[in-house]
Design a protein around this motif. Structure first.
Motif, PDB file in Angstrom:
ATOM      1  N   UNK A  42       0.985  -1.178   0.159  1.00  0.00           N
ATOM      2  CA  UNK A  42       0.174   0.044  -0.018  1.00  0.00           C
ATOM      3  C   UNK A  42       0.889   1.321   0.043  1.00  0.00           C
ATOM      4  N   UNK A  43       1.906   0.941   0.547  1.00  0.00           N
ATOM      5  CA  UNK A  43       2.881   2.389   0.724  1.00  0.00           C
ATOM      6  C   UNK A  43       3.502   2.573  -0.667  1.00  0.00           C
ATOM      7  N   UNK A  44       3.287   1.921  -1.634  1.00  0.00           N
ATOM      8  CA  UNK A  44       3.720   2.023  -3.144  1.00  0.00           C
ATOM      9  C   UNK A  44       2.850   3.003  -3.834  1.00  0.00           C
ATOM     10  N   UNK A  45       1.559   3.124  -3.350  1.00  0.00           N
ATOM     11  CA  UNK A  45       0.606   3.811  -3.907  1.00  0.00           C
ATOM     12  C   UNK A  45       0.580   5.109  -3.365  1.00  0.00           C
ATOM     13  N   UNK A  46       0.034   6.039  -4.252  1.00  0.00           N
ATOM     14  CA  UNK A  46      -0.099   7.624  -3.843  1.00  0.00           C
ATOM     15  C   UNK A  46      -1.632   8.068  -4.297  1.00  0.00           C
TER      16      UNK A  46
END
Length: 118
Positions: A42-46
């Motif tokens: 999820x941290x890879x999404x913005x």
């Protein structure tokens, strides 16, 4: 499926915030991880907020959040869901009249959701 560039664009609203357009990027990495059997990162999404359609109209104003309630229905004892919206500063123990909005499920052919309706 993400659009080219690993992005998805969507409209989001709730009972206290009208429709706004958002873009979620970084889904190409998430898709690759899932296809490889790995956890989605999820941290890879913005998440980007693209519009501010209602910001001028809501300047200096606040809406109280909705409160959920449930009642027993007549048919088969099913629970029926609804929302109640009261003004900011509402106090249930204060002896005065308060405006309120009650939105009750309208099933089975339709329903109320936590979304802005105009």
């Amino acid at each position: 499926m993400p659009i080219p560039g690993g992005r998805a664009t969507f409209v989001l609203s709730n009972l206290t915030s009208p429709n706004e357009v958002y873009e979620l990027s970084g889904l190409d990495t998430t898709e690759q991880n899932l296809l490889a059997g790995r956890k989605a990162d999820v941290e890879a999404t913005t998440l980007n907020h693209l519009t501010l359609f209602s910001s001028a109209g809501f300047q200096g104003k606040d809406l109280s959040p909705r409160k959920d309630f449930w009642v027993k229905g007549m048919a088969e004892g099913q629970d029926i869901h609804g929302f109640v919206i009261t003004p900011l500063g509402f106090k249930s123990r204060v002896n005065r009249k308060w405006p309120a909005v009650m939105l009750i499920h309208e099933g089975p052919e339709s329903a109320r959701f936590d979304q802005w309706l105009t």
